[in-house]
Design a protein around this motif. Structure first.
Motif, PDB file in Angstrom:
ATOM      1  N   ILE A 191      29.028  16.203 -97.219  1.00 34.89           N
ATOM      2  CA  ILE A 191      30.263  15.310 -96.908  1.00 34.89           C
ATOM      3  C   ILE A 191      29.796  14.529 -95.737  1.00 34.89           C
ATOM      4  CG2 ILE A 191      32.591  15.755 -95.910  1.00 34.89           C
ATOM      5  CD1 ILE A 191      32.713  18.069 -97.967  1.00 34.89           C
ATOM      6  N   ARG A 192      29.209  15.365 -94.433  1.00 29.24           N
ATOM      7  CA  ARG A 192      28.899  14.526 -93.089  1.00 29.24           C
ATOM      8  C   ARG A 192      27.922  13.514 -93.600  1.00 29.24           C
ATOM      9  NH1 ARG A 192      29.294  20.082 -91.095  1.00 29.24           N
ATOM     10  NH2 ARG A 192      26.907  20.336 -91.419  1.00 29.24           N
ATOM     11  N   SER A 193      27.044  13.686 -94.496  1.00 25.28           N
ATOM     12  CA  SER A 193      26.016  12.695 -94.697  1.00 25.28           C
ATOM     13  C   SER A 193      26.794  11.572 -95.382  1.00 25.28           C
ATOM     14  CB  SER A 193      25.085  13.446 -95.574  1.00 25.28           C
ATOM     15  OG  SER A 193      23.777  12.298 -96.035  1.00 25.28           O
ATOM     16  N   ARG A 194      27.364  11.695 -96.258  1.00 22.80           N
ATOM     17  CA  ARG A 194      28.211  10.861 -97.248  1.00 22.80           C
ATOM     18  C   ARG A 194      29.201   9.864 -96.093  1.00 22.80           C
ATOM     19  NH1 ARG A 194      24.145  11.862 -99.915  1.00 22.80           N
ATOM     20  NH2 ARG A 194      24.443  12.293-102.224  1.00 22.80           N
ATOM     21  N   VAL A 195      29.762  10.501 -95.471  1.00 25.08           N
ATOM     22  CA  VAL A 195      30.587   9.827 -94.518  1.00 25.08           C
ATOM     23  C   VAL A 195      29.729   8.713 -93.713  1.00 25.08           C
ATOM     24  CG1 VAL A 195      32.100   9.951 -92.326  1.00 25.08           C
ATOM     25  CG2 VAL A 195      32.513  11.457 -94.412  1.00 25.08           C
ATOM     26  N   ARG A 196      28.658   9.379 -93.052  1.00 22.73           N
ATOM     27  CA  ARG A 196      27.842   8.576 -92.120  1.00 22.73           C
ATOM     28  C   ARG A 196      27.296   7.327 -93.249  1.00 22.73           C
ATOM     29  NH1 ARG A 196      25.318  13.503 -89.465  1.00 22.73           N
ATOM     30  NH2 ARG A 196      26.861  14.033 -87.946  1.00 22.73           N
ATOM     31  N   ARG A 197      27.163   7.400 -94.486  1.00 20.86           N
ATOM     32  CA  ARG A 197      26.685   6.425 -95.306  1.00 20.86           C
ATOM     33  C   ARG A 197      27.875   5.775 -95.839  1.00 20.86           C
ATOM     34  NH1 ARG A 197      21.517   7.082 -97.709  1.00 20.86           N
ATOM     35  NH2 ARG A 197      20.413   9.322 -97.043  1.00 20.86           N
ATOM     36  N   GLN A 198      29.111   5.878 -95.732  1.00 22.88           N
ATOM     37  CA  GLN A 198      30.133   5.114 -96.025  1.00 22.88           C
ATOM     38  C   GLN A 198      30.259   5.383 -97.449  1.00 22.88           C
ATOM     39  OE1 GLN A 198      30.940   1.586 -93.717  1.00 22.88           O
ATOM     40  NE2 GLN A 198      29.072   1.719 -92.458  1.00 22.88           N
ATOM     41  N   VAL A 199      30.071   6.334 -98.127  1.00 26.63           N
ATOM     42  CA  VAL A 199      30.289   6.592 -99.428  1.00 26.63           C
ATOM     43  C   VAL A 199      31.763   6.960 -99.602  1.00 26.63           C
ATOM     44  CG1 VAL A 199      29.793   8.256-101.396  1.00 26.63           C
ATOM     45  CG2 VAL A 199      28.101   7.500 -99.900  1.00 26.63           C
ATOM     46  N   PRO A 200      32.514   6.347-100.392  1.00 30.50           N
ATOM     47  CA  PRO A 200      33.775   6.705-100.662  1.00 30.50           C
ATOM     48  C   PRO A 200      34.047   8.045-101.092  1.00 30.50           C
ATOM     49  CG  PRO A 200      33.344   4.572-101.799  1.00 30.50           C
ATOM     50  CD  PRO A 200      31.908   5.250-101.384  1.00 30.50           C
ATOM     51  N   LEU A 201      35.200   8.606-100.666  1.00 29.70           N
ATOM     52  CA  LEU A 201      35.929   9.858-101.170  1.00 29.70           C
ATOM     53  C   LEU A 201      35.814  10.047-102.888  1.00 29.70           C
ATOM     54  CD1 LEU A 201      36.720  12.871-100.423  1.00 29.70           C
ATOM     55  CD2 LEU A 201      38.864  11.848-100.183  1.00 29.70           C
ATOM     56  N   SER A 202      36.083   8.982-103.479  1.00 30.67           N
ATOM     57  CA  SER A 202      36.298   9.032-104.852  1.00 30.67           C
ATOM     58  C   SER A 202      34.762   9.482-105.378  1.00 30.67           C
ATOM     59  CB  SER A 202      36.744   7.949-105.204  1.00 30.67           C
ATOM     60  OG  SER A 202      35.833   6.710-104.989  1.00 30.67           O
ATOM     61  N   GLU A 203      33.948   9.071-104.670  1.00 30.41           N
ATOM     62  CA  GLU A 203      32.466   9.390-105.423  1.00 30.41           C
ATOM     63  C   GLU A 203      32.116  10.790-105.248  1.00 30.41           C
ATOM     64  OE1 GLU A 203      31.028   7.267-107.356  1.00 30.41           O
ATOM     65  OE2 GLU A 203      32.157   5.525-106.970  1.00 30.41           O
ATOM     66  N   ILE A 204      32.518  11.378-104.241  1.00 35.15           N
ATOM     67  CA  ILE A 204      32.275  12.868-103.943  1.00 35.15           C
ATOM     68  C   ILE A 204      33.144  13.698-104.827  1.00 35.15           C
ATOM     69  CG2 ILE A 204      32.363  14.646-102.175  1.00 35.15           C
ATOM     70  CD1 ILE A 204      32.004  12.468 -99.993  1.00 35.15           C
ATOM     71  N   MET A 205      34.450  13.291-104.946  1.00 32.12           N
ATOM     72  CA  MET A 205      35.232  14.028-106.065  1.00 32.12           C
ATOM     73  C   MET A 205      34.412  13.800-107.371  1.00 32.12           C
ATOM     74  SD  MET A 205      37.680  15.258-104.413  1.00 32.12           S
ATOM     75  CE  MET A 205      36.420  15.400-103.068  1.00 32.12           C
ATOM     76  N   ARG A 206      33.947  12.976-107.831  1.00 33.72           N
ATOM     77  CA  ARG A 206      33.189  12.647-109.233  1.00 33.72           C
ATOM     78  C   ARG A 206      32.125  13.455-109.219  1.00 33.72           C
ATOM     79  NH1 ARG A 206      30.411   7.016-111.422  1.00 33.72           N
ATOM     80  NH2 ARG A 206      30.255   7.858-113.516  1.00 33.72           N
ATOM     81  N   LEU A 207      31.537  13.936-108.008  1.00 34.10           N
ATOM     82  CA  LEU A 207      30.262  14.773-108.219  1.00 34.10           C
ATOM     83  C   LEU A 207      30.712  16.204-108.504  1.00 34.10           C
ATOM     84  CD1 LEU A 207      28.240  13.795-104.891  1.00 34.10           C
ATOM     85  CD2 LEU A 207      27.666  12.956-107.065  1.00 34.10           C
ATOM     86  N   TYR A 208      31.837  16.348-107.934  1.00 29.17           N
ATOM     87  CA  TYR A 208      32.280  18.045-108.091  1.00 29.17           C
ATOM     88  C   TYR A 208      32.726  18.039-109.777  1.00 29.17           C
ATOM     89  CZ  TYR A 208      32.662  19.753-103.430  1.00 29.17           C
ATOM     90  OH  TYR A 208      32.568  20.298-102.240  1.00 29.17           O
ATOM     91  N   ARG A 209      33.464  16.918-110.223  1.00 32.64           N
ATOM     92  CA  ARG A 209      33.772  16.927-111.620  1.00 32.64           C
ATOM     93  C   ARG A 209      32.437  17.007-112.533  1.00 32.64           C
ATOM     94  NH1 ARG A 209      37.636  13.250-109.824  1.00 32.64           N
ATOM     95  NH2 ARG A 209      36.500  11.567-110.272  1.00 32.64           N
ATOM     96  N   MET A 210      31.443  16.301-112.201  1.00 28.62           N
ATOM     97  CA  MET A 210      30.319  16.123-113.076  1.00 28.62           C
ATOM     98  C   MET A 210      29.497  17.650-112.718  1.00 28.62           C
ATOM     99  SD  MET A 210      28.904  12.490-112.244  1.00 28.62           S
ATOM    100  CE  MET A 210      27.557  12.320-113.451  1.00 28.62           C
ATOM    101  N   ALA A 211      29.567  18.408-111.679  1.00 28.86           N
ATOM    102  CA  ALA A 211      28.920  19.486-111.813  1.00 28.86           C
ATOM    103  C   ALA A 211      29.828  20.687-112.281  1.00 28.86           C
ATOM    104  CB  ALA A 211      28.910  19.906-110.022  1.00 28.86           C
ATOM    105  N   GLN A 212      30.909  20.338-112.527  1.00 27.03           N
ATOM    106  CA  GLN A 212      32.123  21.432-113.014  1.00 27.03           C
ATOM    107  C   GLN A 212      31.743  21.158-114.600  1.00 27.03           C
ATOM    108  OE1 GLN A 212      36.004  20.098-113.382  1.00 27.03           O
ATOM    109  NE2 GLN A 212      36.800  22.467-113.583  1.00 27.03           N
ATOM    110  N   GLU A 213      31.586  20.144-115.188  1.00 34.37           N
ATOM    111  CA  GLU A 213      31.205  19.936-116.440  1.00 34.37           C
ATOM    112  C   GLU A 213      30.120  20.504-117.025  1.00 34.37           C
ATOM    113  OE1 GLU A 213      30.416  16.095-119.636  1.00 34.37           O
ATOM    114  OE2 GLU A 213      31.691  15.755-117.802  1.00 34.37           O
ATOM    115  N   ARG A 214      29.028  20.478-116.087  1.00 33.52           N
ATOM    116  CA  ARG A 214      27.825  20.786-116.671  1.00 33.52           C
ATOM    117  C   ARG A 214      27.849  22.568-116.552  1.00 33.52           C
ATOM    118  NH1 ARG A 214      25.088  22.502-119.432  1.00 33.52           N
ATOM    119  NH2 ARG A 214      22.873  22.855-119.335  1.00 33.52           N
ATOM    120  N   VAL A 215      28.596  22.965-115.608  1.00 31.97           N
ATOM    121  CA  VAL A 215      28.627  24.843-115.473  1.00 31.97           C
ATOM    122  C   VAL A 215      29.511  25.024-116.597  1.00 31.97           C
ATOM    123  CG1 VAL A 215      29.496  26.347-113.977  1.00 31.97           C
ATOM    124  CG2 VAL A 215      28.257  24.880-113.113  1.00 31.97           C
ATOM    125  N   TRP A 216      30.457  24.313-117.120  1.00 29.87           N
ATOM    126  CA  TRP A 216      31.234  24.674-117.982  1.00 29.87           C
ATOM    127  C   TRP A 216      30.730  24.558-119.308  1.00 29.87           C
ATOM    128  CZ3 TRP A 216      34.347  27.903-119.610  1.00 29.87           C
ATOM    129  CH2 TRP A 216      35.115  27.795-120.765  1.00 29.87           C
TER     130      TRP A 216
END
Length: 440
Positions: free
Chosen positions: A104-129
């Motif tokens: 999260i700290r790294s993505r903030v410094r890279r100015q990556v939107p929060l929505s993209e981080i949330m998408r990472l969580y959803r994609m990881a959840q899908e693979r685990v499920w």
């Protein structure tokens, strides 16, 4: 991970508070073993999730190190989820693991939107499920057991992911607010302007950076290929920059954090740096374990600040392509030809395989012959000088060169320029193959 509600010895489910006895048995007989296997499979699932993310969100992964940042976070979350299920504890009560906060700290410094981080969580959840569903359906003995296991697993996974996303959003907001108020944001903007040549005034650049640029510089980039098992990655990288700067003989250092596993720095002084001292840095094993470094050429002033960093980044790119064949410290001067010639991975790979043919084979014996031939040509066909560089006997050089020519199927008196360029690119060939594979 905090597990305040775990039953003594992990003997029963503590979430949800009331669970039928049949569900308790399903948890004990099916889900706990699956959770243990989930923990063991975390590296594999992480790699699969990251591969998909790199395909679907390529802008978030400009280099392998940003992928490793995401991988470290996903691995930590998967392991945390597995422990929660195995212990039967509340999936809503935990702290975000440190690799997740680091991402999260790294993505903030890279100015990556929060929505993209949330998408990472959803994609990881899908693979685990998908993985858990396959395991449950393969293990269940009847429809009732299957239904109970799916209900419990779904509850744990979705409750955990929901809590993780809420905590990630809060952490992002706190980090973003702090970062925007800090000097780091201003320095990051200044560095971006300097590298893009939007900032051309040395005095103004020094004020913005809070670092005097009207000096002699050596640009340094240090990185880790994967997050350390213990300790803080940035502290380890900072230690490496400090040691390299000391060995160069720098008076001052300035660092910039482009990512959780990467640290850029500049070592500076009032007097020019000795080229021989700079070239010798890192050859005595001075870096902390796992840390790799790339150095640009010494330069002066704003232009030297900019050019040196770009050279160091090119050296890092070539070292990453070379993988285990790269030295711990890569100097731009030594790989300049490879840097120029690998900008187009597909063309570079085709050129090397055309010129070298079977001498480009990936086995270590053939690579050693090619390396000897490269040094032999660089030393103007002097067996003695080549032997000194390779720390072997001159007769060994002669034997290896003859073997290399036999594999090439020709002598080395013609097409020397093409041959030397192909040999310079050769250590990067496996990395070029990986980078260019999707384009074939």
């Amino acid at each position: 991970m905090n597990r305040p509600g775990v039953a003594a010895g992990g003997s029963g489910i503590e979430w949800p508070p009331v669970v039928p006895a049949a569900a308790q048995r399903v948890w004990s007989d099916m889900l706990r073993p699956i959770a243990r296997e989930l923990r063991r499979s975390a590296p594999m699932l992480t790699a699969q999730a990251v591969d998909r993310m790199r395909v679907e969100m390529p802008a978030l992964y400009p280099d392998p190190h940003t992928a490793e940042e995401s991988g470290g976070s996903i691995r930590a979350h998967v392991v945390q989820l597995a422990e929660t299920i195995e212990n039967g504890s509340d999936p809503r009560r935990f702290d975000i693991p440190e690799p997740g906060l680091s991402l999260i700290r790294s993505r903030v410094r890279r100015q990556v939107p929060l929505s993209e981080i949330m998408r990472l969580y959803r994609m990881a959840q899908e693979r685990v499920w998908q993985w858990m569903f396959a395991g449950i359906t393969a293990t269940a003995r009847d429809a009732a057991e299957l239904a109970a296991a799916l209900e419990l697993a779904t509850g744990w996974l979705f409750a955990y992911t929901d809590a993780a996303m809420i905590r990630a959003e809060r952490a992002y907001e706190v980090e973003y607010e702090g970062w925007m108020r800090s000097a780091a944001a201003a320095q990051t903007a200044a560095i971006a302007d300097i590298l893009a040549e939007r900032e051309r005034d040395a005095a103004r650049a020094s004020t913005r950076l809070r670092y005097e640029v009207n000096r002699h510089h050596v640009a340094i980039v240090v990185w880790l290929d994967r997050a350390p098992d213990t300790g803080d990655a940035q502290a380890l990288l900072g230690e490496a920059v400090t040691e390299l700067a000391r060995r160069i003989g720098a008076e001052h250092t300035f660092t910039h954090h482009p990512g959780a596993l990467v640290l850029a720095g500049w070592a500076s002084g009032r007097e020019p740096f000795s080229p021989s001292v700079v070239e010798g840095v890192g050859r005595a094993g001075t870096l902390p374990a796992g840390v790799r470094a790339a150095l640009g050429e010494p330069g002066h002033g704003l232009s030297g600040f900019r050019r040196g960093h770009l050279e160091a980044e090119h050296a890092r790119r070539v070292a990453t392509l070379a993988g285990a064949r790269a030295e711990p410290v890569t100097h731009y001067r030594e790989i300049a030809v490879a840097a120029l010639c690998t900008a187009d991975p597909v063309q570079a790979r085709a050129f090397v395989t055309r010129v070298l043919g079977p001498l480009a084979a990936p086995d270590e014996n053939t690579f050693r012959l090619a390396l000897t031939l490269a040094v032999y040509l660089e030393e103007n066909r002097s067996r003695r000088r080549a032997a000194d560089r390779l720390t072997v006997h001159p007769n060994t050089v002669s034997y290896r060169v003859q073997q290399a020519e036999a594999i090439l199927g020709r002598g080395t008196d013609t097409g020397v320029l093409e041959l030397q360029v192909a040999l310079a690119i050769l250590p990067s060939l496996s990395g070029l193959t990986a980078v260019s594979a999707p384009d074939l």
